[in-house]
Motif scaffolding. Structure first.
Motif, PDB file in Angstrom:
ATOM      1  N   LYS A 138      -5.105  -2.491  -7.523  1.00 41.38           N
ATOM      2  CA  LYS A 138      -5.397  -3.924  -7.336  1.00 41.38           C
ATOM      3  C   LYS A 138      -5.662  -4.601  -8.679  1.00 41.38           C
ATOM      4  N   GLU A 183      -3.691   7.998   4.917  1.00 40.40           N
ATOM      5  CA  GLU A 183      -4.915   8.719   5.264  1.00 40.40           C
ATOM      6  C   GLU A 183      -4.643  10.156   5.699  1.00 40.40           C
ATOM      7  N   ASP A 209      -5.250  10.842  -6.665  1.00 36.78           N
ATOM      8  CA  ASP A 209      -5.767   9.524  -6.296  1.00 36.78           C
ATOM      9  C   ASP A 209      -4.624   8.658  -5.766  1.00 36.78           C
ATOM     10  N   GLU A 226       0.826  -1.208   0.000  1.00 39.21           N
ATOM     11  CA  GLU A 226       0.000   0.000   0.000  1.00 39.21           C
ATOM     12  C   GLU A 226       0.861   1.259   0.000  1.00 39.21           C
ATOM     13  N   SER A 278      -5.243   5.751  -4.068  1.00 39.28           N
ATOM     14  CA  SER A 278      -5.819   4.442  -3.741  1.00 39.28           C
ATOM     15  C   SER A 278      -4.897   3.318  -4.214  1.00 39.28           C
ATOM     16  N   VAL A 279      -5.009   2.197  -3.534  1.00 39.70           N
ATOM     17  CA  VAL A 279      -4.197   1.032  -3.843  1.00 39.70           C
ATOM     18  C   VAL A 279      -4.574   0.475  -5.214  1.00 39.70           C
TER      19      VAL A 279
END
Length: 310
Positions: free
Chosen positions: A310, A153, A305, A82, A307-308
């Motif tokens: 995936k 976060e 962005d 992450e 975000s992880v």
């Protein structure tokens, strides 16, 4: 080059420090260094790295810990998936794309940028109590430590600057001046004040007691950081790194607190640095700083962005 944070038992302060960088001018920046042997199973992040780092910039981003890439003299922890994704996105946005935007030439970085970017989850601790957060090897590889300390976060831009972006700009500036040297008159401005490996020490002239030299101490002697006092090449690139990642208010405060003598020395040296970047490489440091700071604010405001993948 090793980048340190030193913990002083005397002053109980945390200071951002740098140590010497390997100077290797015999580098072929054009040949690709990537092979497909012994590669682990490809992830979605690996595909993203190929599209966003390897193909456009010829950079191999290594986020998995590998013995051959790691400093085996330290106890190290792998970077998490992450946090590796988060840092990779941030570096692309604030460092790589900032130079692309400023120069208007997407091939500029591909030609000169280090070819390997290596992530380590933990810091590396030295016997003298310093914490290594970044190293560079001959203009070919940069290792960034303490990646697991990033909080996805709650992104702290100041932390990113101190741990990562000052290192990146510092090392890239070394590659540039190794390719085309700067005006040697720069070295003569404070030629009697360089202290080599004792750059982090300040000795009281009366008591003879040594304490940790802070950046604020260095300002008064005509240097933008304590590490800049090690030798002229480090001084030169520290001017670039500190100018680009900090605000105009920070720079003005530094000059104000440097005193008349320190301010005059810093300004004389920075004039040479600014002209070198503009005349030799076509890079306006004011413009680059404007782009970097805007992109930093976009991260702080949640516009990127993270975000992880995936």
């Amino acid at each position: 080059m090793k980048r340190y944070i030193a913990y002083s038992l005397l002053a109980l302060t945390v200071s951002l420090l740098f140590a010497s960088c390997n100077q290797d001018t015999d580098i072929d920046y054009n040949n690709s260094i990537f092979t497909e042997e012994n590669e682990p199973e490809e992830t979605a992040f690996d595909k993203w790295v190929m599209s966003n780092y390897t193909n456009p910039y010829n950079i191999l981003l290594k986020y998995r810990m590998e013995d051959k890439e790691s400093d085996m003299t330290h106890v190290l922890v792998p970077a998490t998936y992450e946090n590796s994704v988060v840092l990779a996105k941030i570096i692309k946005h604030v460092w790589l794309e900032a130079y692309d935007e400023t120069t208007g030439n997407p091939n500029f970085l591909r030609h000169y940028v280090p070819k390997i970017l290596h992530f380590i989850g933990s810091p590396a601790y030295e016997d003298n109590g310093t914490m290594v957060v970044g190293t560079a090897e001959g203009g070919m590889k940069i290792t960034l430590y303490n990646v697991n300390d990033i909080d996805p976060e709650s992104i702290d831009v100041n932390m990113l600057n101190e741990y990562y972006f000052q290192t990146m700009h510092h090392e890239f500036a070394h590659i540039l001046h190794q390719t085309k040297n700067f005006d040697p008159s720069f070295e003569r401005i404070t030629e009697n004040s360089y202290v080599g490996s004792d750059w982090y020490l300040k000795t009281d002239p009366i008591t003879g007691v040594s304490t940790s030299r802070t950046n604020e101490d260095a300002w008064k002697e005509g240097f933008v950081t304590a590490y800049a006092m090690s030798e002229p090449r480090e001084d030169f690139v520290e001017n670039i790194a500190m100018y680009v990642v900090n605000t105009e208010a920070y720079w003005d405060n530094m000059l104000a607190n440097a005193g008349d003598a320190g301010r005059a020395l810093i300004e004389r040296k920075f004039d040479i640095v600014y002209d070198y970047m503009l005349q030799t490489w076509g890079i306006d440091l004011d413009r680059l700083r404007q782009v970097v700071l805007r992109r930093q604010s976009e991260i702080a405001n949640g516009e990127l962005d993270l975000s992880v993948i995936k």
